[in-house]
Design a protein around this motif. Structure first.
Motif, PDB file in Angstrom:
ATOM      1  N   HIS A 124       4.194   1.926   1.089  1.00 48.40           N
ATOM      2  CA  HIS A 124       4.895   1.121   2.086  1.00 48.40           C
ATOM      3  C   HIS A 124       4.375  -0.306   2.127  1.00 48.40           C
ATOM      4  CE1 HIS A 124       5.999   5.020   4.453  1.00 48.40           C
ATOM      5  NE2 HIS A 124       6.907   4.719   3.551  1.00 48.40           N
ATOM      6  N   GLN A 125       5.178  -1.194   2.684  1.00 49.70           N
ATOM      7  CA  GLN A 125       4.765  -2.592   2.835  1.00 49.70           C
ATOM      8  C   GLN A 125       4.581  -2.878   4.314  1.00 49.70           C
ATOM      9  OE1 GLN A 125       4.145  -4.712   0.464  1.00 49.70           O
ATOM     10  NE2 GLN A 125       4.843  -3.388  -1.205  1.00 49.70           N
ATOM     11  N   ILE A 126       3.468  -3.515   4.642  1.00 50.95           N
ATOM     12  CA  ILE A 126       3.265  -3.876   6.043  1.00 50.95           C
ATOM     13  C   ILE A 126       4.204  -5.036   6.381  1.00 50.95           C
ATOM     14  CG2 ILE A 126       1.490  -5.685   5.981  1.00 50.95           C
ATOM     15  CD1 ILE A 126      -0.078  -3.738   7.968  1.00 50.95           C
ATOM     16  N   ASN A 127       4.710  -5.078   7.609  1.00 46.50           N
ATOM     17  CA  ASN A 127       5.558  -6.182   8.061  1.00 46.50           C
ATOM     18  C   ASN A 127       4.778  -6.949   9.129  1.00 46.50           C
ATOM     19  OD1 ASN A 127       7.418  -7.525   9.985  1.00 46.50           O
ATOM     20  ND2 ASN A 127       8.986  -6.795   8.594  1.00 46.50           N
ATOM     21  N   GLU A 128       4.395  -8.174   8.768  1.00 41.40           N
ATOM     22  CA  GLU A 128       3.525  -8.957   9.660  1.00 41.40           C
ATOM     23  C   GLU A 128       4.175  -9.270  10.995  1.00 41.40           C
ATOM     24  OE1 GLU A 128       1.551 -12.283   7.772  1.00 41.40           O
ATOM     25  OE2 GLU A 128       1.368 -11.114   5.919  1.00 41.40           O
ATOM     26  N   THR A 129       5.487  -9.517  10.966  1.00 44.18           N
ATOM     27  CA  THR A 129       6.187  -9.825  12.222  1.00 44.18           C
ATOM     28  C   THR A 129       6.159  -8.624  13.155  1.00 44.18           C
ATOM     29  OG1 THR A 129       7.627 -11.256  10.944  1.00 44.18           O
ATOM     30  CG2 THR A 129       8.333 -10.733  13.168  1.00 44.18           C
ATOM     31  N   LYS A 130       6.365  -7.448  12.593  1.00 44.07           N
ATOM     32  CA  LYS A 130       6.315  -6.236  13.421  1.00 44.07           C
ATOM     33  C   LYS A 130       4.913  -6.021  13.986  1.00 44.07           C
ATOM     34  CE  LYS A 130       9.931  -3.207  11.583  1.00 44.07           C
ATOM     35  NZ  LYS A 130      10.124  -1.915  10.889  1.00 44.07           N
ATOM     36  N   ALA A 176      14.302  -4.094  12.150  1.00 43.77           N
ATOM     37  CA  ALA A 176      14.840  -2.759  11.832  1.00 43.77           C
ATOM     38  C   ALA A 176      13.830  -1.656  12.148  1.00 43.77           C
ATOM     39  CB  ALA A 176      15.240  -2.703  10.365  1.00 43.77           C
ATOM     40  N   GLU A 177      14.255  -0.718  12.963  1.00 37.87           N
ATOM     41  CA  GLU A 177      13.362   0.370  13.356  1.00 37.87           C
ATOM     42  C   GLU A 177      13.303   1.419  12.244  1.00 37.87           C
ATOM     43  OE1 GLU A 177      15.055   1.878  17.040  1.00 37.87           O
ATOM     44  OE2 GLU A 177      15.669  -0.208  17.377  1.00 37.87           O
ATOM     45  N   ILE A 178      12.125   2.051  12.135  1.00 35.19           N
ATOM     46  CA  ILE A 178      11.960   3.114  11.153  1.00 35.19           C
ATOM     47  C   ILE A 178      12.232   4.435  11.845  1.00 35.19           C
ATOM     48  CG2 ILE A 178      10.339   4.240   9.571  1.00 35.19           C
ATOM     49  CD1 ILE A 178      10.777   1.304   8.833  1.00 35.19           C
ATOM     50  N   ARG A 179      13.054   5.236  11.227  1.00 36.84           N
ATOM     51  CA  ARG A 179      13.327   6.558  11.791  1.00 36.84           C
ATOM     52  C   ARG A 179      12.208   7.498  11.400  1.00 36.84           C
ATOM     53  NH1 ARG A 179      18.112   9.067  13.306  1.00 36.84           N
ATOM     54  NH2 ARG A 179      18.011  11.334  13.284  1.00 36.84           N
ATOM     55  N   ASP A 233       5.281   0.903  14.764  1.00 33.39           N
ATOM     56  CA  ASP A 233       6.235   0.711  13.672  1.00 33.39           C
ATOM     57  C   ASP A 233       5.928  -0.654  13.065  1.00 33.39           C
ATOM     58  OD1 ASP A 233       8.369   0.094  12.078  1.00 33.39           O
ATOM     59  OD2 ASP A 233       9.908   0.494  13.591  1.00 33.39           O
ATOM     60  N   ILE A 234       5.099  -0.673  12.029  1.00 29.26           N
ATOM     61  CA  ILE A 234       4.630  -1.962  11.502  1.00 29.26           C
ATOM     62  C   ILE A 234       4.908  -2.124  10.003  1.00 29.26           C
ATOM     63  CG2 ILE A 234       2.859  -2.250  13.278  1.00 29.26           C
ATOM     64  CD1 ILE A 234       0.762  -1.403  11.139  1.00 29.26           C
ATOM     65  N   ARG A 235       5.834  -1.307   9.482  1.00 36.22           N
ATOM     66  CA  ARG A 235       6.123  -1.466   8.052  1.00 36.22           C
ATOM     67  C   ARG A 235       7.568  -1.891   7.823  1.00 36.22           C
ATOM     68  NH1 ARG A 235       9.326   2.579   5.607  1.00 36.22           N
ATOM     69  NH2 ARG A 235       9.221   4.652   6.569  1.00 36.22           N
ATOM     70  N   ASN A 236       7.834  -2.355   6.602  1.00 35.67           N
ATOM     71  CA  ASN A 236       9.196  -2.711   6.210  1.00 35.67           C
ATOM     72  C   ASN A 236      10.027  -1.461   6.000  1.00 35.67           C
ATOM     73  OD1 ASN A 236       9.097  -5.486   6.178  1.00 35.67           O
ATOM     74  ND2 ASN A 236       8.456  -5.600   4.034  1.00 35.67           N
ATOM     75  N   VAL A 237      11.275  -1.562   6.383  1.00 33.40           N
ATOM     76  CA  VAL A 237      12.211  -0.489   6.124  1.00 33.40           C
ATOM     77  C   VAL A 237      12.515  -0.481   4.625  1.00 33.40           C
ATOM     78  CG1 VAL A 237      14.196  -1.972   6.546  1.00 33.40           C
ATOM     79  CG2 VAL A 237      14.418   0.460   6.962  1.00 33.40           C
ATOM     80  N   ARG A 238      12.862   0.682   4.077  1.00 35.74           N
ATOM     81  CA  ARG A 238      13.227   0.777   2.655  1.00 35.74           C
ATOM     82  C   ARG A 238      14.595   1.424   2.512  1.00 35.74           C
ATOM     83  NH1 ARG A 238       8.287   3.560  -0.488  1.00 35.74           N
ATOM     84  NH2 ARG A 238       9.403   5.378   0.312  1.00 35.74           N
ATOM     85  N   GLU A 239      15.169   1.249   1.321  1.00 34.36           N
ATOM     86  CA  GLU A 239      16.502   1.813   1.055  1.00 34.36           C
ATOM     87  C   GLU A 239      16.556   3.314   1.346  1.00 34.36           C
ATOM     88  OE1 GLU A 239      19.387   0.514  -0.226  1.00 34.36           O
ATOM     89  OE2 GLU A 239      18.841  -1.501  -0.913  1.00 34.36           O
ATOM     90  N   ASP A 240      15.421   4.015   1.130  1.00 32.49           N
ATOM     91  CA  ASP A 240      15.459   5.475   1.314  1.00 32.49           C
ATOM     92  C   ASP A 240      15.187   5.896   2.754  1.00 32.49           C
ATOM     93  OD1 ASP A 240      12.831   4.778   1.306  1.00 32.49           O
ATOM     94  OD2 ASP A 240      12.166   6.351  -0.071  1.00 32.49           O
TER      95      ASP A 240
END
Ligand code: ATP
Ligand code: MG
Length: 570
Positions: A304-310, A236-239, A387-394
């Motif tokens: 924010h949370q880092i996303n290792e896969t990203k 999921a891409e971060i806007r 873009d290396i973080r997890n997407v969030r609800e907001d």
């Protein structure tokens, strides 16, 4: 079939080994039994459902023009060495030697074997396109097998491989499989979403996962409420919200002096921000990772949370593991929890959300200390933003900017456009119409048969047991004679049983000489969609009771219309 002759070892208690509802119910309804971690036997009911799912898959794959084959499960190491995956695949690949000390593996997937077949058999563009599939047992030595056959080590997969002359053809093959998968999962009665996904160890250029929505799902799925954007969490891409340049410049003037402050025993973002009376957004987290190209640091905003896969994809690395305490100490000079980017002698990468942050707080690479008023450029350099973080609800939809939802999903199918990832390295080519040699363009497409069944149960159950969607139910009709000693009841039950058999309906008759209560409980537990309850009192009035398992609805039908009405229901 007759219940008394079948092996249906139902259980009253919830088995201790079960962690999710589908696992519990598959054990309790006597569908599966465990032999070893991640290795299960399918009992008659379990096999029956498996065959139904396989038949749906077969029908739809055949309809799409694909042809069924059966490739070997035992595969020679040479082929995997040729593709480079003997090294790359890691411990999930079960390796062994034969009596001549030749190395083999048990196939976790079949790109190598099928590409080898194709490179030997395909010569001309006239033989393409081609789509070959099989339904077969795979073995992956999963690090954490769990949830029964949802994540087994030995499991049944449908895998298909497409071969095309060019990109356009390959895209068409991909689209055809996408549509085929939608039909398969619809026919299985599942609520699912196709989402953009990672290509991972299989490789290739793009892919979609088919996710069954369920709280027990291991994957996060992001959807847009405004458009049809859907992706898994790792994809999921971060806007990024655009900021005016003017504002940036103005802010740049206000860099404050960097200072080290005491933060005794405060390590986590929450602890530090509370102690310093700031918000987590004012912090930048520094995480240290080991990669095959050395140790690196990844920065994300405190909340924010880092996303290792990203991060792994961004750095194009094969290995990405969070560094242990010892490595952190070696690199930063401080225990974990106090790492920061200032005076850190490793490459530093940051999430794009860190860009433009000023006067923020980071660890000071010293125990019980943090730096405040840290600024990029002045205090340290960033080697790259991504873009290396997890997407969030907001977060907002990267396509249309509307609100998004994040749900849990079970990945039941995965389709990949492979391109020339395997045909290049294994030299699978054809001669085009002009006599020129070209690489074959490939795609690959998997469905976990057992996982699909588990997912179906996750979506279709209640407190009493499984509620099978009709197309994959082990039996369509369950005949329940209330009193097996009564001849009127038994004669009528047998008559209905035989009539349904004549009409090719899958029917199970509970001919056990057991208390009605036991039979009713088992009937609900194993979840056959239509229960035909034959009791003396009703029979005397010329009636038979039908219970619809899904909603518990009880219908009373005249004896002579029962068969027709059941056929209508089915
Ligand atoms: P996961 O991320 O869940 O490990 P994967 O990406 O490794 O899955 P693929 O290689 O795409 O899975 O395999 C195709 C399909 O096979 C998956 O969509 C899934 O339905 C099924 N599958 C994969 N691993 C397992 C397993 N350990 N047990 C049961 N089914 C599996
Ligand atoms: Mg896997």
């Amino acid at each position: 079939m007759r219940y008394s002759k079948m092996l249906i070892p139902t259980l009253k208690e919830i088995p201790a080994e079960a962690e999710v509802i589908s696992h519990t119910l598959m054990l309790r309804a006597g569908l599966i039994r465990k032999l070893a971690a991640g290795i299960y036997s399918l009992l008659p009911l379990g096999l029956s459902v498996t065959k139904k799912v396989e038949d749906i898959i077969r029908e739809e794959m055949n309809r799409s023009g694909a042809q069924e084959v059966l490739l070997p499960t035992v595969q020679p190491a040479e082929l995997w060495k040729e593709s480079g995956r003997w090294e790359e695949y890691g411990k999930e690949l079960l390796r062994f030697k034969d009596r001549h000390q030749r190395e083999f593996c048990f196939g976790p997937t079949h790109e190598e074997v099928i590409t080898d077949l194709i490179r030997k058999e395909i010569r001309s563009y006239r033989q393409l396109p081609l789509n070959l599939y099989q339904i077969q047992t795979k073995f992956r030595d999963e690090i954490r097998p769990r949830f029964g056959i949802m994540r087994g080590r030995e499991f049944i997969m449908k895998d298909a491989y497409s071969f095309d002359c060019d990109e356009t053809g390959a895209d068409e093959s991909y689209k055809k499989m996408y549509d085929t998968y939608c039909r398969i999962f619809e026919r299985c009665g599942l609520r699912f979403k196709a989402v953009e996904a990672e290509t991972g160890i299989i490789g290739g250029s793009f892919s979609h996962e088919f996710m069954v929505l369920a709280d027990s799902g291991e994957e996060g799925v992001v959807f847009c409420n405004g458009c049809d954007y859907a992706a898994n969490i790792d994809r999921a891409e971060i806007r990024i919200e655009e900021k005016g340049n003017e504002g940036e410049k103005k802010k740049m003037m206000m860099m404050k002096e960097i200072k080290k402050v005491n933060t005794p025993g405060r390590k986590t973002v929450e602890e530090v921000s509370r102690y310093l009376k700031v918000s987590p957004q004012d912090l930048v987290k520094t995480l240290i990772f080991e990669t095959e190209n050395g140790i690196i640091a990844g920065l994300v905003r405190g909340d924010h949370q880092i996303n290792e896969t990203k991060l792994k994809r961004f750095l194009d690395s094969n290995i990405m593991v969070l560094a242990g305490d010892e490595t952190v100490k070696e690199v930063t000079g401080a225990p974990s929890g106090f790492a920061g980017p200032v005076d850190l002698n490793i490459a530093i990468f940051a999430d794009q959300g860190v860009k433009g942050m000023q006067n923020f707080i980071t660890g000071a690479n010293e125990i019980d200390a943090h730096n405040i008023n840290v600024n990029i450029g002045r205090d340290f350099e960033i080697k790259g933003y991504g873009d290396i973080r997890n997407v969030r609800e907001d977060d907002k939809c990267p396509r249309c900017g509307k609100d998004i939802d994040i749900k849990r999903g079970i990945e039941v199918g995965h389709i990949f456009k492979l391109g020339t990832r395997y045909s290049q390295i294994l030299r699978a080519t054809y001669i085009d119409s002009k006599g020129k040699e070209q690489l074959i363009i490939m795609g690959c497409y998997g469905i976990g048969v057992g996982r699909t069944i588990s997912a179906a149960i996750e979506q279709n159950h209640d407190e009493n047991g499984i509620i099978w969607p009709m197309p994959i139910a082990p039996f369509q009709v369950f005949i329940l004679p209330v009193d097996t000693k009564d001849t009127t009841v038994m004669e009528r039950s047998e008559k209905i049983y035989n009539s349904l058999l004549d009409k090719k309906i899958d029917v199970l008759i509970d001919d056990r000489d057991d208390r009605p209560g036991v039979k009713f409980k088992d009937a609900d537990l194993i979840g056959i969609p239509i229960q035909v309850i034959i009791g003396l009192k009703n029979l005397r009035e010329g009636n038979i009771e039908i219970k619809i398992r899904r909603n518990g609805e009880i219908l009373k039908w005249r004896v002579d219309t029962v068969i027709d009405k059941i056929m209508e229901l089915i």
